[in-house]
Structures are given as C-alpha cells and as structure tokens.
Design an enzyme around this catalytic site. Structure first.
Site, short mmCIF file in Angstrom:
data_model
loop_
_atom_site.label_atom_id
_atom_site.label_comp_id
_atom_site.label_asym_id
_atom_site.label_seq_id
_atom_site.Cartn_x
_atom_site.Cartn_y
_atom_site.Cartn_z
N LYS A 1 87.02 65.25 57.26
CA LYS A 1 87.68 66.55 57.10
C LYS A 1 88.41 66.92 58.39
O LYS A 1 87.89 66.73 59.49
CB LYS A 1 86.61 67.59 56.75
CG LYS A 1 87.14 69.00 56.48
CD LYS A 1 85.99 69.91 56.05
CE LYS A 1 86.44 71.32 55.73
NZ LYS A 1 85.31 72.14 55.21
N SER B 1 86.34 74.02 50.96
CA SER B 1 87.48 73.62 51.76
C SER B 1 87.46 72.14 52.14
O SER B 1 88.38 71.65 52.78
CB SER B 1 87.50 74.47 53.04
OG SER B 1 86.33 74.21 53.82
N SER C 1 81.46 74.89 50.79
CA SER C 1 82.60 73.97 50.84
C SER C 1 82.26 72.50 50.64
O SER C 1 83.16 71.67 50.56
CB SER C 1 83.34 74.14 52.17
OG SER C 1 83.99 75.39 52.21
#
Length: 498
Positions: free
Chosen positions: A152, A229, A253
């Site tokens: 990420k 996210s 997330s």
C-alpha cells in the site's frame, strides 16, 4: 463484412451500434441490446447478466475507448440468429476483438450476447503506482519464498516515494531513505515486493474510488467498488497480480476490501506489528494488516510479522443479534447462518452507546488526521477528491476541547468492548453490505459499515475477515473479533473454519 448471405438489416444494425458506441449514445446502445434478464456482456473485468446491468454499466463508464473496425466476419446461424466477430484497432494502439450474437426481433436486430477484448495495459494505473519484475527482490529465504507483495502506498520502500493516493503529495515527496519494518520482514522471509499499490487519498476512505486514479477493479463483483483504503493491494491480490496485499486498517480498510472482494484479511492488535515508516492517518487507531486469497497464506504472513506470544486455541464463538441487524438483510442473514453453523452462542449486548462511540471515533480520527496533515493540506484542499476533501475540511474544525471529550469516550468504549469480548471470539459482519455499485451514493453505506468496524478500532483489537457468499451471489465477509494479542489464534481459527 465477409461471408454471404448476410441476413437483411444486420449490417445496418451492426454499424448503427458501432456509431452509437463511439458517440457514447447510451439510449441507442440500450435499444440495440436485447431486453430481458438473459442478455449478457462480458469482458476482462467480468460478466454482466441482464439488460439492466448492462445499461447501468454503460451509463457510468463514460464511453468506450476510441477504435476503428478493421475486419468483420458473419456466421449465419439461422434466419433469426447471426454471430458477428469484429477485429478492432484502438486509437491508443493495439488490437482487440468483439464477438456478438445478434437476434432478429419484431423491432429489428438486437444483440443478445457480447464479449469484448482489448489489449491489457502494460500497467493498470488504477491498481499500481509502480511495479517491477520484481520492484524489490527478496533479501532472505523462509516461509514466504516465492510470494509477491503489493505494498500500500503509505509504506516506505527505500528509493521510492510515498504517494498516499494524491498526485500533489507524490510530486513533493522525497525518496525514502529506509524501508518500513513490516516490508523488511516480508523481504527477509522470502517474499518479493511486486510493486506499490494505490490507496485512497491519505488512506481516509472505505470505498476505494480514488478521484485521481480511478477505482481499482473488483473482479469478484464487476462494476462495484473495490473497498478502501487498501484498495490497490486488495485488487492486486484478487486479480492475481500479487499473492499478499500489505495494507493498513484504521476504520476497516483491510476488512472492507476483503469482504467486497472475497479475500481473507487481518487487522492486527493495535501496536502489535511495527508501523515504523508508515504514513499515519490516525495514530490512535492505525494498524498494520494484510490480505490473501487463502487462509493458509494469511497465517504464514502472520508467522513473519507477528511477535511470538502465548496461544489460546479455545474459540468460544459468540454472535450478537444487535450487531447483525446493523447490516443489510442479505449480509446479516449470511453472517448469522455462518455463526449458527459453527456453533456460536447468541448474546444480547447493550448497544445504546454505539452511536456515541462512533462519533467519538470519528472525532479523534479527524483531529489526529488534521494534526498530521493539516499544515500541508490547508492551502491545497482543492487538490483533494470531493469526499476526502469534505472529511479534512470537517477535521479542520475539530478543536482540542472536543477531541479531549471524544478521547474520554474512546477510553470508556475501549474498556467496555474489551470486557464484552473477553476470551471469546465475536462473529459479526466485516461490512454492512456487499460492494456498492460504482457511481452510487456511498455515504450511508460508509456510516453503517463504520458502526460495525469501529468496534475493533476503538478497542485496539485484532479482527480477521473470512470470505463468504451472500444470498445475492456476491462476496461478503464474516469478521472474527477477539481479545488483544490473540491475532495468531484468529489466524488459526480462520483455517479451522474454512
């Protein structure tokens, strides 16, 4: 068109369709596709079944890539059916192909089935910011030999920049001098970093619909949001681009994209896994997490990232009807059935304080997010996507007095939730719904999901999302919530329940 005889009117219908496609004339395209629930359209992103699904997809995609027809072939099946195969040349380069089954109706020729293929992009920028072959090779050997990681874009990778899902932030970011500790451990255990995956802006979203780079595809639920996210990491795993998606979980997330895309995912106990060199959102709630396609690999990653500790394999499962009722019926019923099948005992909790807990969670999150990012963002709010901008604008208005009051509520909630969970494992929905359709309003879904996911965040507890299928046929997630430090127990339980 080649091959004669061609049924009368078919050529005209084919070219009318092609002109409408290039003009994004949705009304004409709808008319030229056969009505009813059996009409189908497929491409690399998945299969759409029924005229309504196909129409909705066209209405939100914003037009097809520019192309020209370079070759066509018609195979007549009978007087009322014909197969048309067309070779296309895209304006951006490369060739594709479309295959259409046309049906003669009382209103003229209509497409009853279609398949479209286009050249795959060298880099799907919805999923990845940068990739390599690999981007960073493994530095050691161990239980993750041969595995690949989608990192990420909030983790430091030496020599790379942190983009945090925002082009302006990326433009001013430095090359990182170190690698985040969690990434280092994966490399030392034999995994390679495939690339740096997209995230929602500053990791403050549960949808995965980045305003600058687009929504990563959700191959398990085409046309629906991927969940954020950690959206890029999740989609990379779901698409098979990587086997491990390294992400973070503040308010869901990891758990939400896992539920939306049919993956396994874990949010770890707060501060149990090192967050060194990870860009924070809200330090009180931020945790390291990861996603995989199977429970076994999820556990192997845990053996690398989690510190050793005592094990408590006993797993008394508990379900709370009041929590199940917070989800939409198809999800709540699916999780309830899962709980019953695995012997969970029903238990009633007093949830009267839950709305206040959620507000306190959001207030502290907002205050901490603005404290870390406000100085940089204040003159640049117009460079944020609409949803994330609204959250930061609201965050700017949270004063320290309000934040202190919220922190007191968070402390009370933390103690209460930990007492309620105890030594058991609570079974609840990972998200309040299946993945919403792209282009639909997401705020109500976000609030409903946060009401469920904030429990782990408030209490700093570990939670594993296990994939199941809702009555609709779409993926959803069962969340297993346990006491602090029981991360390894949950990983083993996920294997046992699978």
């Amino acid at each position: 068109m080649t091959q004669a005889p061609v049924p009368p009117g078919l050529v005209e219908a084919f070219w009318e369709y092609e002109r409408a496609l290039m003009d994004d004339d949705v009304a004409t395209l709808d008319r030229l596709f056969a009505p009813g629930p059996t009409t189908i359209r497929g491409d690399a992103d998945g299969l759409l079944v029924g005229h309504d699904q196909i129409s909705a997809f066209r209405g939100r995609r914003g037009g097809a890539p520019r192309r020209r027809i370079v070759q066509t072939h018609v195979q007549t099946v009978d007087d009322d059916h014909a197969l048309v195969v067309a070779v296309t040349e895209l304006e951006r380069g490369g060739r594709g192909q479309q295959t259409q089954l046309w049906l003669r109706t009382a209103d003229g020729w209509r497409v009853s089935a279609a398949h479209v293929s286009t050249p795959a992009p060298a880099l799907d920028t919805r999923v990845w910011r940068v990739v390599g072959d690999p981007l960073v090779p493994a530095t050691g050997s161990g239980p993750l030999d041969g595995e690949s990681v989608a990192v990420k874009d909030v983790y430091a990778v030496r020599g790379q920049r942190i983009g945090a899902g925002n082009p302006a932030w990326l433009a001013q970011a430095r090359e990182e001098p170190v690698t985040a500790r969690a990434v280092e451990l994966l490399l030392e255990a034999g995994a390679a970093v495939r690339g740096i995956a997209r995230t929602d802006e500053f990791a403050w979203s549960l949808a995965g619909t980045n305003a600058h780079y687009g929504a990563p595809p959700n191959p398990r639920a085409p046309g629906r949001v991927p969940g954020g996210s950690s959206s890029g990491s999740a989609s990379a795993v779901s698409l098979g681009h990587a086997s491990i998606g390294l992400g973070t979980d503040t308010g869901g997330s990891i758990r939400v994209p896992a539920a939306y895309q049919g993956l396994h995912g874990i949010r770890t106990t707060h501060d149990l896994v090192s967050s060194y060199a990870v860009l924070p959102l809200a330090r009180t709630f931020d945790t390291v997490g990861w996603l995989t396609r199977d429970a076994g690999l999820l556990q192997r990653v845990g053996e690398v990232l989690l510190p050793p500790g005592p094990r408590n394999p006993a797993a008394e499962l508990v379900s709370v009807p009041g929590l199940l009722a917070l989800a939409e019926p198809d999800v709540g019923e699916t999780v309830d059935r899962f709980a019953a099948e695995h012997g969970a005992m029903r238990e009633s909790w007093d949830l009267a304080a839950l709305p206040a807990w959620l507000r306190a969670f959001q207030t502290v999150q907002a205050r901490e997010a603005w404290q870390d990012r406000g100085a940089w963002l204040a003159p640049r709010l117009d460079e944020l996507g609409t949803d994330v901008r609204g959250r930061f604008e609201a965050a700017a208005q949270v004063d320290e007095e309000s934040a202190d009051a919220a922190r007191r509520v968070v402390a009370e909630a933390r103690s209460t939730i930990r007492d309620l969970v105890g030594d058991r494992v609570v079974v609840l929905p990972s998200a309040s719904s299946v993945a919403p359709l792209l282009g639909t309003g997401l705020q109500s879904v976000r609030e409903a999901t946060l009401t469920l996911t904030c429990l782990a965040g408030l209490a700093g507890l570990p939670a594993v999302s296990v994939p199941v299928t809702a009555r609709s046929g779409l993926p959803t997630g069962v969340c297993l919530l346990a006491g602090a430090g029981r991360d390894r127990d949950l990983l083993q339980l996920a294997i046992d329940l699978a």
